[in-house]
Design an enzyme around this catalytic site. Structure first.
Site, PDB file in Angstrom:
ATOM      1  N   CYS A   2       0.835  -1.203   0.000  1.00 44.66           N
ATOM      2  CA  CYS A   2       0.000   0.000   0.000  1.00 44.66           C
ATOM      3  C   CYS A   2       0.868   1.251   0.000  1.00 44.66           C
ATOM      4  O   CYS A   2       2.024   1.232   0.418  1.00 44.66           O
ATOM      5  CB  CYS A   2      -0.883   0.019   1.249  1.00 44.66           C
ATOM      6  SG  CYS A   2      -1.924  -1.430   1.388  1.00 44.66           S
ATOM      7  N   ARG A  27       4.534   0.673  -6.326  1.00 47.73           N
ATOM      8  CA  ARG A  27       4.530  -0.197  -5.142  1.00 47.73           C
ATOM      9  C   ARG A  27       3.553  -1.364  -5.313  1.00 47.73           C
ATOM     10  O   ARG A  27       3.566  -2.304  -4.523  1.00 47.73           O
ATOM     11  CB  ARG A  27       4.182   0.594  -3.889  1.00 47.73           C
ATOM     12  CG  ARG A  27       5.185   1.680  -3.543  1.00 47.73           C
ATOM     13  CD  ARG A  27       4.633   2.643  -2.504  1.00 47.73           C
ATOM     14  NE  ARG A  27       4.422   2.010  -1.222  1.00 47.73           N
ATOM     15  CZ  ARG A  27       5.350   1.947  -0.252  1.00 47.73           C
ATOM     16  NH1 ARG A  27       6.535   2.477  -0.475  1.00 47.73           N
ATOM     17  NH2 ARG A  27       5.115   1.373   0.892  1.00 47.73           N
ATOM     18  N   TRP A  73      -2.915  -2.546  -1.654  1.00 44.38           N
ATOM     19  CA  TRP A  73      -2.542  -3.886  -2.146  1.00 44.38           C
ATOM     20  C   TRP A  73      -3.201  -4.847  -1.173  1.00 44.38           C
ATOM     21  O   TRP A  73      -2.808  -4.931  -0.006  1.00 44.38           O
ATOM     22  CB  TRP A  73      -1.022  -4.029  -2.147  1.00 44.38           C
ATOM     23  CG  TRP A  73      -0.503  -5.223  -2.863  1.00 44.38           C
ATOM     24  CD1 TRP A  73      -0.395  -5.390  -4.214  1.00 44.38           C
ATOM     25  CD2 TRP A  73      -0.026  -6.441  -2.288  1.00 44.38           C
ATOM     26  NE1 TRP A  73       0.130  -6.621  -4.511  1.00 44.38           N
ATOM     27  CE2 TRP A  73       0.363  -7.301  -3.363  1.00 44.38           C
ATOM     28  CE3 TRP A  73       0.112  -6.902  -0.993  1.00 44.38           C
ATOM     29  CZ2 TRP A  73       0.881  -8.574  -3.144  1.00 44.38           C
ATOM     30  CZ3 TRP A  73       0.630  -8.181  -0.788  1.00 44.38           C
ATOM     31  CH2 TRP A  73       1.008  -9.002  -1.855  1.00 44.38           C
ATOM     32  N   ASN A  99      -1.279   1.563   5.997  1.00 43.03           N
ATOM     33  CA  ASN A  99      -0.406   0.599   5.334  1.00 43.03           C
ATOM     34  C   ASN A  99       0.090  -0.341   6.422  1.00 43.03           C
ATOM     35  O   ASN A  99       0.553   0.122   7.460  1.00 43.03           O
ATOM     36  CB  ASN A  99       0.775   1.331   4.666  1.00 43.03           C
ATOM     37  CG  ASN A  99       1.680   0.358   3.903  1.00 43.03           C
ATOM     38  OD1 ASN A  99       1.297  -0.785   3.666  1.00 43.03           O
ATOM     39  ND2 ASN A  99       2.861   0.808   3.536  1.00 43.03           N
ATOM     40  N   GLY A 100      -0.041  -1.657   6.210  1.00 45.54           N
ATOM     41  CA  GLY A 100       0.419  -2.616   7.209  1.00 45.54           C
ATOM     42  C   GLY A 100      -0.700  -3.595   7.558  1.00 45.54           C
ATOM     43  O   GLY A 100      -1.683  -3.716   6.827  1.00 45.54           O
ATOM     44  N   GLU A 480      18.520 -16.245  -9.959  1.00 41.06           N
ATOM     45  CA  GLU A 480      18.064 -14.863 -10.225  1.00 41.06           C
ATOM     46  C   GLU A 480      17.528 -14.746 -11.641  1.00 41.06           C
ATOM     47  O   GLU A 480      16.510 -14.099 -11.873  1.00 41.06           O
ATOM     48  CB  GLU A 480      19.214 -13.894  -9.978  1.00 41.06           C
ATOM     49  CG  GLU A 480      18.929 -12.449 -10.290  1.00 41.06           C
ATOM     50  CD  GLU A 480      17.745 -11.857  -9.515  1.00 41.06           C
ATOM     51  OE1 GLU A 480      17.285 -12.473  -8.534  1.00 41.06           O
ATOM     52  OE2 GLU A 480      17.261 -10.777  -9.923  1.00 41.06           O
ATOM     53  N   LYS A 484      13.721 -13.570 -12.492  1.00 37.44           N
ATOM     54  CA  LYS A 484      13.409 -12.452 -13.410  1.00 37.44           C
ATOM     55  C   LYS A 484      12.392 -12.891 -14.449  1.00 37.44           C
ATOM     56  O   LYS A 484      11.405 -12.226 -14.703  1.00 37.44           O
ATOM     57  CB  LYS A 484      14.681 -11.962 -14.104  1.00 37.44           C
ATOM     58  CG  LYS A 484      15.612 -11.164 -13.247  1.00 37.44           C
ATOM     59  CD  LYS A 484      15.165  -9.754 -12.942  1.00 37.44           C
ATOM     60  CE  LYS A 484      14.451  -9.501 -11.683  1.00 37.44           C
ATOM     61  NZ  LYS A 484      14.874  -9.932 -10.411  1.00 37.44           N
ATOM     62  N   GLU A 487       8.827 -13.728 -12.877  1.00 40.50           N
ATOM     63  CA  GLU A 487       8.052 -12.657 -12.229  1.00 40.50           C
ATOM     64  C   GLU A 487       7.560 -11.609 -13.222  1.00 40.50           C
ATOM     65  O   GLU A 487       6.597 -10.905 -12.933  1.00 40.50           O
ATOM     66  CB  GLU A 487       8.828 -11.999 -11.101  1.00 40.50           C
ATOM     67  CG  GLU A 487      10.040 -11.207 -11.485  1.00 40.50           C
ATOM     68  CD  GLU A 487      10.652 -10.523 -10.258  1.00 40.50           C
ATOM     69  OE1 GLU A 487       9.933 -10.140  -9.338  1.00 40.50           O
ATOM     70  OE2 GLU A 487      11.882 -10.369 -10.246  1.00 40.50           O
ATOM     71  N   HIS A 503      20.703 -35.574 -11.008  1.00 44.53           N
ATOM     72  CA  HIS A 503      20.006 -36.119  -9.828  1.00 44.53           C
ATOM     73  C   HIS A 503      18.515 -35.864  -9.887  1.00 44.53           C
ATOM     74  O   HIS A 503      17.819 -36.040  -8.891  1.00 44.53           O
ATOM     75  CB  HIS A 503      20.623 -35.518  -8.556  1.00 44.53           C
ATOM     76  CG  HIS A 503      22.078 -35.808  -8.416  1.00 44.53           C
ATOM     77  ND1 HIS A 503      22.569 -37.009  -7.972  1.00 44.53           N
ATOM     78  CD2 HIS A 503      23.160 -35.057  -8.726  1.00 44.53           C
ATOM     79  CE1 HIS A 503      23.890 -36.996  -7.978  1.00 44.53           C
ATOM     80  NE2 HIS A 503      24.284 -35.816  -8.433  1.00 44.53           N
ATOM     81  N   LYS A 602       6.413  -3.932  -5.105  1.00 45.33           N
ATOM     82  CA  LYS A 602       7.834  -3.577  -5.080  1.00 45.33           C
ATOM     83  C   LYS A 602       8.424  -3.805  -3.701  1.00 45.33           C
ATOM     84  O   LYS A 602       9.566  -4.180  -3.554  1.00 45.33           O
ATOM     85  CB  LYS A 602       8.036  -2.114  -5.472  1.00 45.33           C
ATOM     86  CG  LYS A 602       9.491  -1.678  -5.503  1.00 45.33           C
ATOM     87  CD  LYS A 602      10.301  -2.503  -6.482  1.00 45.33           C
ATOM     88  CE  LYS A 602      11.770  -2.151  -6.486  1.00 45.33           C
ATOM     89  NZ  LYS A 602      12.563  -3.096  -7.342  1.00 45.33           N
TER      90      LYS A 602
END
Ligand code: AGP
Length: 607
Positions: A2, A27, A73, A99-100, A480, A484, A487, A503, A602
Site C-alpha cells: 500500500c 509499489r 494492495w 499501510n500494514g 536470479e 526475473k 516474475e 540427480h 515492489k
C-alpha cells in the site's frame, strides 16, 4: 504494498492527491481512494483498479486544507470499493488510510461492534476510525484520542487521518510501515516513501517506529506513543523528479537495466583504498567486523540470491563461515546466533517485513546487524544501525535489476575488506579492486549488444517452461535469472545447480525445452560444458552465457552470449545483465505489464 500520500496546506484538491499517489503506483496496488477534509465534512472517493485521469476523480468544487490518498494492495478483504481506503467511522467525520496489518483487528472489531459501531468493509483497517471515534467520546482532544486509539493497535501500521472538525490538519502514526514527512512552503506532506514529495520539497524527516505526528500548513509536531516529545533531523532527498521518471525508456525496468554502468560505479565510488588493497566501508564499525566469528545473511527474493553469492564471497575471500536464510525462515527456525555472529540484512527497499523481522530477532539474541540497503533512511537500514548503502538510486520497476548488481559489488567490497583483515593478500585484494573498477565499462559493453538478447528472448517467450543452471557463483545467478523470467513474463522457470541436473532436473529436458546455462566460470568450466552436452543430447535448446573468447563453449551451445572476462566471483555481476534483458524482452514479447507484474509489489511490507 500500500501507498499513502497526505497533504496539509491551502488548495488541496483531488487532483493534487491523485498526483501524489501516482508516484506510488510502482509499489503495486489493486484499488485506491482519497479523502478531503472540507468545512462541511469529509469528501471521499474510492475506486477499484488503476488510477484514472484526474477528470474522473475531481470532487466537485472541493478545495480544502487537508487530504489523504491511498493505493491498496489487498491483504484482508478482496479488492473492492468497500474495502478500498480511506475508511470512516460511524459519523463519517473521521477518515483513515493505512499501510500494514492490524493483527488484533478481529478482537477490536468485536469490541467496537459490541459498543454499537457498524462496519462497512472486511478490512483490518476499518477498526482504526471506529476506535478513534470511540476514544474521542471520552477524550475531548482529538490528538489525544488518536494517540489513545493507536496505542491499542497491535501489528504494523503507517496511518494518516483527517477529520472534519479540524479540516486544516492531518495526523500520522508509524509502527512497522514507513512514513516520511515533506516540509514545503505553506504545506506539509507525508508519504510512504519520498517519491511523491520530490515535486513539492527536498526537505524531509523520517518518522521512526512508535512515533506520531500532526501536520498543518505551517509544519509538524512529533511525539512518541508514550506521549514524549521527539525532535527529528531534517534530511535532504538526494534524487530529483526526473530520476523517477522513465527517462525516455518504455519501462522503468529497462531504464534501470541501462543505468547499471552508473549504479555499479556508485556502489564502489569512494570505497576503494588501493594503498592497502582493501575497501573503506565507513558505515560499519571496524571492531564488529574484526570480532565476527561467523556470518548469517538474511534477505528475500532477489536479495536472497545476492546473499547466496555473498556466502561464497565471504567464505572464499575472508574465510568467514557464512549461512544464508530467507528472512522469514531465520525468524522462525531458531537459528544459532551468538554475540560474535555478524548478521547481514540485504534489502533494496529496506522495508521487507520478513527481513526486518529477522534483524529484530538477531538483535534480540545479542547479534549485531549490518544492513546492505538501497533506500536511505529505510527501516532496516535504521534498525541495523550500521551498514553500507548500495547507492543504486530509486528502483521503480517491481523486478529488481540494478539493485541486485550493486548488492553484489557491495558484498564483494565487504569480502575484500574482511578478507584483508583475515589473511587475504594485498595482491589478491588489489586484483579484486581492479576487477570491480572494470565492471561499469564491461556492463556498458554488454548493454550495447542488447539486440542479440532481444532476439534470443524469442526462444524463451515461446516456451512454457525454462530451466536455468550454473555451478558455484553461477548457481545463485541462475536462480536470479529464473526469478526475473517468471516474475515479469509469467513463464514457469526454475534455477537449479548444474551439478544437480543428473540427480533429477534433467528429467525435465526434452526437445524444445530451453535451458539457460551459465558457463563462464573458469574453475568449473569443463564440468559445465559437460552439462551442455547432456542437455543437448536430449534435445534441450541451450542458451549459454560464456566468457569472451571461449570458442569451444560457443560452438557447443545452440545460442551463446559472451560476457567480458573477470574474476569468477564477479561474473554474476555481468551475467545478471543478459539474464535481465532476456527476461525483459520475453515479457515484452508476451505483452506483459513489465513494471507492474501481476500479484507482485515492489516492497513486501507484510509477512
Ligand atoms: C525481485 O525482483 C522481487 N521484486 C522481490 O523478490 C524482491 O527482491 C524481494 O521482495 C526483496 O525485496 P527487498 O530487496 O526490497 O528486501
Amino acid at each position: 504494498m500500500c501507498g499513502i500520500f497526505g497533504y496539509a496546506g491551502e488548495g488541496v484538491t483531488s487532483a493534487v492527491l491523485v498526483e501524489g499517489i501516482r508516484r506510488l503506483e510502482y509499489r503495486g496496488y489493486d484499488s485506491w481512494g482519497l479523502a478531503l477534509a472540507c468545512d462541511d465534512g469529509i469528501a471521499l472517493l474510492r475506486r477499484v483498479g488503476r488510477i484514472g485521469s484526474a477528470e474522473d476523480t475531481a470532487l466537485d468544487g472541493c478545495s480544502c486544507r487537508a487530504g489523504v490518498a491511498h493505493t491498496r494492495w489487498a491483504t484482508h478483504g478482496a479488492p473492492t470499493e468497500e474495502n478500498a481506503h480511506p475508511h470512516r467511522d460511524c459519523t463519517g467525520r473521521i477518515a483513515v488510510v493505512h499501510n500494514g496489518i492490524i493483527e488484533n483487528h478481529a478482537a477490536l472489531r468485536a469490541r467496537l461492534q459490541g459498543l454499537g459501531h457498524v462496519f462497512a468493509s472486511e478490512t483490518d483497517t476499518e477498526v482504526i476510525p471506529h476506535l478513534i471515534e470511540e476514544m474521542w467520546k471520552t477524550e475531548p482532544d482529538f490528538g489525544e484520542a488518536f494517540l489513545a486509539a493507536v496505542r491499542l493497535l497491535v501489528g504494523t501500521f503507517g496511518i494518516a487521518v483527517v477529520q472534519a472538525d479540524a479540516p486544516d490538519r492531518l495526523w500520522a502514526a508509524r509502527l512497522g510501515s514507513p512514513m516520511v514527512l515533506g516540509l514545503g512552503k505553506g504545506r506539509t506532506l507525508l508519504a510512504s516513501d519520498p517519491a511523491p514529495l520530490v515535486a513539492h520539497t527536498r526537505e524531509v524527516i523520517y518518522l521512526d517506529d512508535g512515533e506520531i505526528a500532526v501536520l498543518t500548513s505551517d509544519g509538524f509536531e512529533t511525539r512518541t506513543l508514550e506521549g514524549g516529545t521527539v525532535t527529528k533531523p531534517v534530511q535532504r532527498i538526494a534524487f530529483d523528479l526526473p530520476a523517477i521518471e522513465r527517462g525516455g525508456f518504455p519501462h522503468f525496468m529497462l531504464k534501470e537495466i541501462h543505468e547499471q554502468p552508473e549504479s555499479l560505479r556508485n556502489a564502489f565510488r569512494g570505497r576503494i583504498v588501493r594503498a592497502e588493497g582493501t575497501a573503506k566501508l565507513g558505515g560499519v564499525e571496524p571492531h564488529l567486523l574484526r570480532s565476527a566469528k561467523r556470518c548469517h545473511i538474511v534477505s528475500c527474493g532477489t536479495s536472497l540470491n545476492a546473499g547466496l553469492i555473498g556466502k561464497y564471497l565471504l567464505e572464499q575471500l575472508a574465510r568467514l563461515p557464512t549461512q544464508v536464510s530467507n528472512g522469514a525462515e531465520f525468524r522462525y527456525a531458531q537459528p544459532v546466533v551468538e554475540p560474535d555472529t555478524l548478521v547481514i540484512a540485504i534489502s533494496q527497499s529496506g522495508e521487507t517485513a520478513d527481513t526486518l523481522g529477522a534483524v529484530r530477532e538477531a538483535k534480540m539474541q545479542g547479534a549485531s546487524a549490518v544492513g546492505i540497503c538501497n533506500v536511505v533512511g529505510s527501516t532496516i537500514a535504521r534498525e541495523c544501525g550500521q551498514g553500507v548503502y548500495i547507492h543504486a538510486g530509486p528502483e521503480i520497476g517491481v523486478a529488481s535489476t540494478k539493485a541486485f548488481t550493486s548488492q553484489l559489488v557491495v558484498l564483494a567490497l565487504l569480502a575484500v575488506h574482511l578478507g584483508r583483515m583475515r589473511g587475504l593478500s594485498l595482491r589478491a585484494g588489489l586484483q579484486y579492486l581492479d576487477a570491480i573498477e572494470c565492471l561499469p565499462a564491461q556492463a556498458a559493453r554488454i548493454l550495447e549488444r542488447e539486440s542479440e538478447l532481444a532476439e534470443m528472448a524469442g526462444l524463451l517467450a515461446r516456451a512454457s517452461h525454462v530451466l536455468y543452471c550454473g555451478r558455484l557463483y553461477e548457481w545463485p545467478a541462475a536462480l536470479e535469472g529464473a526469478l526475473k523470467l517468471k516474475e515479469i513474463s509469467y513463464i514457469h522457470a526454475e534455477g537449479v545447480q548444474a551439478a544437480e541436473l543428473k540427480h533429477g532436473p534433467i528429467a525435465l529436458v526434452e526437445p524444445d525445452v530451453p535451458v539457460v546455462v551459465l558457463a563462464a566460470q573458469a574453475a568449473v568450466r569443463a564440468k559445465t560444458l559437460g552439462n551442455i552436452h547432456e542437455i543437448r543430447a536430449r534435445g534441450g535448446r541451450v542458451i549459454a552465457l560464456i566468457r569472451e573468447g571461449d570458442g569451444e563453449a560457443a560452438a557447443l551451445a545452440e545460442r551463446s552470449f559472451a560476457v567480458p572476462s573477470t574474476l569468477d566471483p564477479l561474473l554474476p555481476v555481468l551475467e545478471a545483465i543478459p539474464l535481465q534483458l532476456l527476461a525483459y524482452h520475453a515479457a515484452v514479447a508476451l505483452g506483459r505489464d513489465v513494471d507492474h507484474p501481476r500479484n507482485l509489489a515492489k516492497s513486501v511490507t507484510v509477512e
